[in-house]
Design an enzyme around this catalytic site. Structure first.
Site, PDB file in Angstrom:
ATOM      1  N   GLY A 123       5.970  -0.373   6.929  1.00  0.00           N
ATOM      2  CA  GLY A 123       6.220   0.749   7.833  1.00  0.00           C
ATOM      3  C   GLY A 123       6.778   1.923   7.055  1.00  0.00           C
ATOM      4  O   GLY A 123       6.681   1.970   5.822  1.00  0.00           O
ATOM      5  N   HIS A 130     -27.885  26.185   8.035  1.00  0.00           N
ATOM      6  CA  HIS A 130     -26.809  27.168   8.206  1.00  0.00           C
ATOM      7  C   HIS A 130     -25.805  27.108   7.065  1.00  0.00           C
ATOM      8  O   HIS A 130     -24.658  27.524   7.223  1.00  0.00           O
ATOM      9  CB  HIS A 130     -26.127  26.968   9.564  1.00  0.00           C
ATOM     10  CG  HIS A 130     -27.069  27.202  10.705  1.00  0.00           C
ATOM     11  ND1 HIS A 130     -27.472  28.457  11.092  1.00  0.00           N
ATOM     12  CD2 HIS A 130     -27.745  26.340  11.493  1.00  0.00           C
ATOM     13  CE1 HIS A 130     -28.332  28.360  12.085  1.00  0.00           C
ATOM     14  NE2 HIS A 130     -28.524  27.076  12.350  1.00  0.00           N
ATOM     15  N   TRP A 154       0.902  -1.165   0.000  1.00  0.00           N
ATOM     16  CA  TRP A 154       0.000   0.000   0.000  1.00  0.00           C
ATOM     17  C   TRP A 154       0.930   1.202   0.000  1.00  0.00           C
ATOM     18  O   TRP A 154       1.624   1.462   0.973  1.00  0.00           O
ATOM     19  CB  TRP A 154      -0.884  -0.023   1.242  1.00  0.00           C
ATOM     20  CG  TRP A 154      -1.884   1.090   1.288  1.00  0.00           C
ATOM     21  CD1 TRP A 154      -3.065   1.167   0.602  1.00  0.00           C
ATOM     22  CD2 TRP A 154      -1.810   2.274   2.086  1.00  0.00           C
ATOM     23  NE1 TRP A 154      -3.717   2.335   0.925  1.00  0.00           N
ATOM     24  CE2 TRP A 154      -2.980   3.030   1.824  1.00  0.00           C
ATOM     25  CE3 TRP A 154      -0.885   2.773   2.990  1.00  0.00           C
ATOM     26  CZ2 TRP A 154      -3.226   4.245   2.437  1.00  0.00           C
ATOM     27  CZ3 TRP A 154      -1.138   3.991   3.600  1.00  0.00           C
ATOM     28  CH2 TRP A 154      -2.305   4.713   3.321  1.00  0.00           C
TER      29      TRP A 154
END
Ligand code: F6R
Length: 609
Positions: free
Chosen positions: A101, A505, A74
């Site tokens: 890591g 809002h 990844w």
């Protein structure tokens, strides 16, 4: 992130590595690779994309050998590409490394290595490791690894091979998970237990600053200083089949349907037989220590953070203790006020999320006690926390978390009630009433799952839109945040969750004809106000999908579509109302043809900050 695996034995290592990587794909899947000792020396094959790409490369030209390391990636440093895939080698091609890591000082190390003539082939931080090991090598790979890691700052779980010592596999860990599987005439390394469970059930769990030297005949555990460590083997008694799809099309759907069992397992023996008390021996705090708690911080990421938002309401309502819930990546940097009377609750499915782990350590450094709610026994979070409430959800494989979230809620209900009974902030009759309602939840979830087709229909309609909104008040709002995240991460539909009263809002400007708005309205005392907000949306053309309690008279009159959940106590509704939202995300993703279990850009366990 990333998953690593390694093998030394007498089998065809390529097969063992690929099997292991398949079990680790949830940790990342943008590229994969293996290094194997063959008769030609250390050979590496890698490929960008899913593991299947690597498999077809290996199918064309298999690597024959009995020692190897493998990796599923990844991307952090360097985009997904063949060159950036692991394993990485040094310039001599004699050393090969897989890494999970981040090496924080890699840029400085790389500069130094380049100045000394090293040539780099990738943009990764990992490649510096193989070069460093080569530099430090003087005939002993263990010593070379020890010296190399001392120069590195950051997180790493490493598998290392060198052609100079073809009968040794070295593994080392700091702040990234790593286990060693012990077999008969063969040994394994893996980021996680499922990677090796096809071959052995006996494992060592490495701690930070420890390394393992594997040969065919044995495993030695060492400190980085080279001292031997003696440790008992951990025998894994859960079954790999529980981690398979069991007939469902996707892990996510299977995991959604496993929730009734997961609720029951997590409550288990934690409710006394007479149904009146919570029994939590795992909370290692004396009555006095509990009475001294003056504030609670809940810290987690993503879905676990959303569980923590519900946890805040649960604990505050049951005990009156002020609770703040923080996103773990923000927690340390906002200088939270942590005193010895603060209880910090970290929530993490994997128990390996880097930010959550860092928050845990910071809390302990400031003298707070840490309670973990986690799903992985033996994970870093579980090992470092002072007390652990394990959520017995079983392995969660789908990237989108479902049963982990709901069992985290169960963990909060149990702990909130435990505090209330210890602090006597609630009457025993009320505690018994909540416990009785809790025990009905699994059957009520089953009833919701029986109506999954209704949600599928709503989801298929929603899947044709590019934007969608969720609204809810109070505890419902916390659940809509989770519903919105689930939808975004797997269907890729843009969605936002708002407190119902906040819409006017600003966000109301986005409501146009036909925009789906999911209104969660399970809190009786807030229903009237939510109905007013629904009317504001209807007036702007919004298409309202209401989720409310069975038997409500008003909600059905105000919405275009309705999904009802069984009645429970107001405080417990999140454990039911999130189920249709999980199904909505699942079926919307399916309708869009997405890879439900492996959404783009994501990985299951985020072990980098
Ligand atoms: C979303 C999801 C993530 C995780 C987050 C924390 O479906 O799964 O948001 O919740 O990455 O992970 P853990 O719980 O393992 O710490």
């Amino acid at each position: 992130m990333c998953g690593i695996v390694g093998y030394i034995g007498n089998r065809n290592s390529q097969e063992v590595l690929i099997e292991g990587l398949k079990k680790l794909e949830y940790r990342g899947y943008d590229s994969a690779g293996v290094a194997v000792f063959t008769k030609n020396g250390l050979e590496v094959k890698k490929s960008v994309g899913r593991l299947a790409n690597l498999e077809s490369k290996l199918g064309d030209a298999p690597l024959e050998g009995t020692i190897g390391i493998g990796h599923t990636r990844w991307a952090t440093h360097g985009k997904p590409s063949d060159a950036n895939s692991h394993p990485h080698t040094d310039s001599s091609l004699k050393f090969s490394v897989v890494h999970n890591g981040i090496i924080e000082n890699y840029a400085t190390l790389k500069e130094e290595l380049i100045a000394n003539g090293h040539v780099f082939l990738s943009d990764t931080d990992t490649e510096v490791i193989s070069h460093l090991i080569a530099v430090e090598y003087q005939g002993d790979i263990v010593k070379a690894v020890q010296k190399a890691v001392k120069r590195m700052r950051g997180a790493y779980a490493l598998g290392v091979l060198t052609e100079h010592e073809p009968d040794r596999l070295v593994a080392v860990r700091n702040a990234s998970p790593l286990i060693i599987g012990v077999g008969d005439g063969e040994n394994f390394i893996g980021s996680d237990i499922p990677a090796i469970l096809n071959y052995t059930r006996d494992v060592y769990i490495l701690n930070d600053g420890e390394m393992a030297v594997l040969t065919r005949d044995g495993v030695e555990l060492l400190t980085l200083e080279g001292n031997f460590i003696s440790r008992e083997l951990f025998h894994v008694d859960w079954d790999l089949v529980t981690a398979e799809k069991a007939g469902f099309d996707h892990f996510m759907l299977k995991e959604i349907y496993e929730q009734p069992k997961a609720y029951r397992d997590t409550m288990g023996a934690r409710i006394s037989e007479d149904g009146k008390r919570v029994v939590l021996p795992e909370v290692k705090m004396t009555e006095d220590e509990i009475k001294r708690i003056s504030r609670i911080h809940i810290v987690a990421c993503g879905t676990a953070y959303h569980a923590g938002l519900v946890g805040k309401t649960i604990i505050e309502r049951l005990t009156g203790i002020p609770v703040e819930t923080d996103v773990a990546s923000e927690y340390r940097y906002r200088s939270p006020i942590i005193t010895p009377d603060t209880l910090v609750i970290v929530v993490s499915q994997s128990g390996e999320t880097a930010d959550t782990l860092a928050a845990l350590r910071e809390a302990q450094r400031c003298g707070a006690r840490v309670l973990a709610i986690t799903n992985v026994v033996g994970s870093s979070v579980a090992r470092e926390a002072n007390s652990v409430i394990t959520t017995w959800a079983g392995p969660e494989i789908a990237v989108a978390s479902t049963k982990a979230y709901t069992t985290q809620l169960i963990g909060f209900y149990l702990f909130g009630l435990f505090l209330a009974q210890t602090l006597e902030t609630q009457k025993p009759e009320y505690i018994a009433e909540v416990l009785s309602a809790l025990q009905q939840l699994p059957t009520q979830v089953e009833a919701i799952l029986e109506k999954a087709e209704d949600i599928k229909d709503i989801a298929e309609q929603a899947a044709t839109h590019e934007d969608l909104f969720f609204i809810g008040r109070g505890i419902d709002y916390a659940v809509t945040l989770e519903g919105s995240l689930k939808l975004k991460e797997i269907s890729y539909i843009h969605s936002e969750a708002y407190p119902s009263g906040e819409l006017k809002h600003g966000t109301l400007a986005l409501i146009e004809d036909g925009i789906p708005v999911i209104a969660l309205a399970t809190q009786d005392e807030l229903l009237e106000k939510t109905v007013s907000n629904i009317k504001e949306v209807v007036a702007r053309g919004g298409y309202i999908i209401g989720i409310g309690n069975e038997g409500d008279a008003e909600l059905p009159r105000q919405v275009d579509r309705l999904f009802s959940i069984p009645r429970t106590l107001g405080l417990l509704t999140p454990a039911l109302s999130v189920i249709p939202l999980q199904l909505l995300a699942y079926y919307a993703a399916l309708a869009r043809g997405n890879d439900v279990d492996k959404p783009r850009n994501l990985a299951k366990s985020v072990t980098v900050e």
